[in-house]
Design a protein around this motif. Structure first.
Motif, PDB file in Angstrom:
ATOM      1  N   VAL A  14       0.841  -1.195   0.000  1.00  0.00           N
ATOM      2  CA  VAL A  14       0.000   0.000   0.000  1.00  0.00           C
ATOM      3  C   VAL A  14       0.878   1.247   0.000  1.00  0.00           C
ATOM      4  O   VAL A  14       1.825   1.351   0.770  1.00  0.00           O
ATOM      5  N   THR A  15       0.568   2.182  -0.906  1.00  0.00           N
ATOM      6  CA  THR A  15       1.270   3.458  -0.972  1.00  0.00           C
ATOM      7  C   THR A  15       0.265   4.583  -0.777  1.00  0.00           C
ATOM      8  O   THR A  15      -0.934   4.407  -0.997  1.00  0.00           O
ATOM      9  N   LEU A  25      -4.924   6.206  -0.473  1.00  0.00           N
ATOM     10  CA  LEU A  25      -4.210   4.939  -0.339  1.00  0.00           C
ATOM     11  C   LEU A  25      -4.430   4.078  -1.574  1.00  0.00           C
ATOM     12  O   LEU A  25      -5.567   3.907  -2.029  1.00  0.00           O
ATOM     13  N   TYR A  26      -3.326   3.535  -2.102  1.00  0.00           N
ATOM     14  CA  TYR A  26      -3.366   2.724  -3.320  1.00  0.00           C
ATOM     15  C   TYR A  26      -2.699   1.376  -3.082  1.00  0.00           C
ATOM     16  O   TYR A  26      -1.719   1.281  -2.343  1.00  0.00           O
ATOM     17  N   GLU A  27      -3.222   0.352  -3.738  1.00  0.00           N
ATOM     18  CA  GLU A  27      -2.594  -0.968  -3.775  1.00  0.00           C
ATOM     19  C   GLU A  27      -2.527  -1.363  -5.241  1.00  0.00           C
ATOM     20  O   GLU A  27      -3.555  -1.483  -5.911  1.00  0.00           O
ATOM     21  N   GLU A  28      -1.302  -1.486  -5.745  1.00  0.00           N
ATOM     22  CA  GLU A  28      -1.051  -1.793  -7.152  1.00  0.00           C
ATOM     23  C   GLU A  28      -1.803  -0.854  -8.089  1.00  0.00           C
ATOM     24  O   GLU A  28      -2.432  -1.276  -9.055  1.00  0.00           O
ATOM     25  N   GLY A  29      -1.774   0.454  -7.788  1.00  0.00           N
ATOM     26  CA  GLY A  29      -2.382   1.455  -8.645  1.00  0.00           C
ATOM     27  C   GLY A  29      -3.873   1.649  -8.463  1.00  0.00           C
ATOM     28  O   GLY A  29      -4.464   2.540  -9.053  1.00  0.00           O
ATOM     29  N   LEU A  31      -7.063   2.759  -6.221  1.00  0.00           N
ATOM     30  CA  LEU A  31      -7.444   3.534  -5.046  1.00  0.00           C
ATOM     31  C   LEU A  31      -8.278   2.647  -4.120  1.00  0.00           C
ATOM     32  O   LEU A  31      -9.313   2.117  -4.513  1.00  0.00           O
ATOM     33  N   ILE A  32      -7.791   2.462  -2.878  1.00  0.00           N
ATOM     34  CA  ILE A  32      -8.491   1.567  -1.945  1.00  0.00           C
ATOM     35  C   ILE A  32      -9.022   2.284  -0.710  1.00  0.00           C
ATOM     36  O   ILE A  32      -9.745   1.680   0.081  1.00  0.00           O
ATOM     37  N   GLY A  33      -8.669   3.560  -0.533  1.00  0.00           N
ATOM     38  CA  GLY A  33      -9.173   4.287   0.629  1.00  0.00           C
ATOM     39  C   GLY A  33      -8.602   5.683   0.715  1.00  0.00           C
ATOM     40  O   GLY A  33      -7.673   6.042  -0.005  1.00  0.00           O
ATOM     41  N   ARG A  34      -9.176   6.452   1.620  1.00  0.00           N
ATOM     42  CA  ARG A  34      -8.708   7.815   1.878  1.00  0.00           C
ATOM     43  C   ARG A  34      -8.535   7.994   3.377  1.00  0.00           C
ATOM     44  O   ARG A  34      -9.387   7.557   4.161  1.00  0.00           O
ATOM     45  N   LEU A  35      -7.459   8.644   3.757  1.00  0.00           N
ATOM     46  CA  LEU A  35      -7.148   8.874   5.163  1.00  0.00           C
ATOM     47  C   LEU A  35      -7.160  10.380   5.421  1.00  0.00           C
ATOM     48  O   LEU A  35      -6.297  11.102   4.911  1.00  0.00           O
ATOM     49  N   PRO A  36      -8.141  10.902   6.178  1.00  0.00           N
ATOM     50  CA  PRO A  36      -8.166  12.343   6.456  1.00  0.00           C
ATOM     51  C   PRO A  36      -7.007  12.725   7.368  1.00  0.00           C
ATOM     52  O   PRO A  36      -6.634  11.977   8.269  1.00  0.00           O
ATOM     53  N   LEU A  37      -6.424  13.885   7.111  1.00  0.00           N
ATOM     54  CA  LEU A  37      -5.307  14.369   7.913  1.00  0.00           C
ATOM     55  C   LEU A  37      -5.791  15.240   9.057  1.00  0.00           C
ATOM     56  O   LEU A  37      -6.825  15.907   8.932  1.00  0.00           O
ATOM     57  N   PRO A  38      -5.046  15.273  10.168  1.00  0.00           N
ATOM     58  CA  PRO A  38      -5.397  16.173  11.260  1.00  0.00           C
ATOM     59  C   PRO A  38      -5.152  17.619  10.834  1.00  0.00           C
ATOM     60  O   PRO A  38      -4.503  17.874   9.822  1.00  0.00           O
ATOM     61  N   ALA A  39      -5.655  18.558  11.612  1.00  0.00           N
ATOM     62  CA  ALA A  39      -5.496  19.980  11.290  1.00  0.00           C
ATOM     63  C   ALA A  39      -4.028  20.373  11.197  1.00  0.00           C
ATOM     64  O   ALA A  39      -3.645  21.198  10.377  1.00  0.00           O
ATOM     65  N   ALA A  40      -3.163  19.780  12.023  1.00  0.00           N
ATOM     66  CA  ALA A  40      -1.738  20.115  12.010  1.00  0.00           C
ATOM     67  C   ALA A  40      -0.928  18.838  11.783  1.00  0.00           C
ATOM     68  O   ALA A  40      -1.133  17.838  12.452  1.00  0.00           O
ATOM     69  N   VAL A  41      -0.017  18.892  10.833  1.00  0.00           N
ATOM     70  CA  VAL A  41       0.863  17.759  10.539  1.00  0.00           C
ATOM     71  C   VAL A  41       2.252  18.123  11.029  1.00  0.00           C
ATOM     72  O   VAL A  41       2.742  19.224  10.776  1.00  0.00           O
ATOM     73  N   ALA A  42       2.915  17.218  11.738  1.00  0.00           N
ATOM     74  CA  ALA A  42       4.286  17.452  12.215  1.00  0.00           C
ATOM     75  C   ALA A  42       5.241  17.155  11.062  1.00  0.00           C
ATOM     76  O   ALA A  42       5.470  16.000  10.716  1.00  0.00           O
ATOM     77  N   TRP A  43       5.771  18.195  10.447  1.00  0.00           N
ATOM     78  CA  TRP A  43       6.676  18.048   9.301  1.00  0.00           C
ATOM     79  C   TRP A  43       8.120  17.990   9.757  1.00  0.00           C
ATOM     80  O   TRP A  43       8.504  18.632  10.739  1.00  0.00           O
ATOM     81  N   LYS A  44       8.942  17.264   9.025  1.00  0.00           N
ATOM     82  CA  LYS A  44      10.383  17.253   9.235  1.00  0.00           C
ATOM     83  C   LYS A  44      10.900  18.668   8.965  1.00  0.00           C
ATOM     84  O   LYS A  44      10.343  19.390   8.127  1.00  0.00           O
TER      85      LYS A  44
END
Length: 78
Positions: A14-15, A25-29, A31-44
Motif C-alpha cells: 500500500v502506498t 491509499l493505493y494498492e497496485e495502482g 485507489l483503496i481508501g482515503r485517510l483524512p489528515l489532522p489539522a496540524a501535521v508534524a513536518w520534518k
C-alpha cells in the motif's frame, strides 16, 4: 470445486499520495481508501504545507545560469 474467502495481508504494497487534506491509499495502482489528515501535521525540518501543497526549503542560485563556484569573471575561479 470449492472456493472460500481468505484475507491476504497487502500492507507492504500500500502506498499513499498526498491530496490536499487527505492521503489517498493505493494498492497496485488501485485507489483503496482515503485517510483524512489532522489539522496540524508534524513536518520534518525544512518541509511545510500551504494551500494543499507540500514545499521543501532549498538553497538555490538567484540567476538561472549561475554556477555555485561563479565568484567572479574568471570562468569560475575564486
Amino acid at each position: 470445486m470449492v472456493l472460500q474467502t481468505k484475507q491476504l495481508d497487502v500492507t507492504d504494497r500500500v502506498t499513499g499520495k498526498w491530496n490536499g487534506r487527505t492521503i489517498e491509499l493505493y494498492e497496485e495502482g488501485e485507489l483503496i481508501g482515503r485517510l483524512p489528515l489532522p489539522a496540524a501535521v508534524a513536518w520534518k525540518n525544512g518541509y511545510s504545507e500551504q494551500n494543499g501543497r507540500i514545499y521543501k526549503q532549498v538553497t538555490a542560485t538567484v540567476e538561472p545560469d549561475q554556477k555555485y563556484v561563479d565568484c567572479d569573471g574568471e570562468a569560475g575561479w575564486c
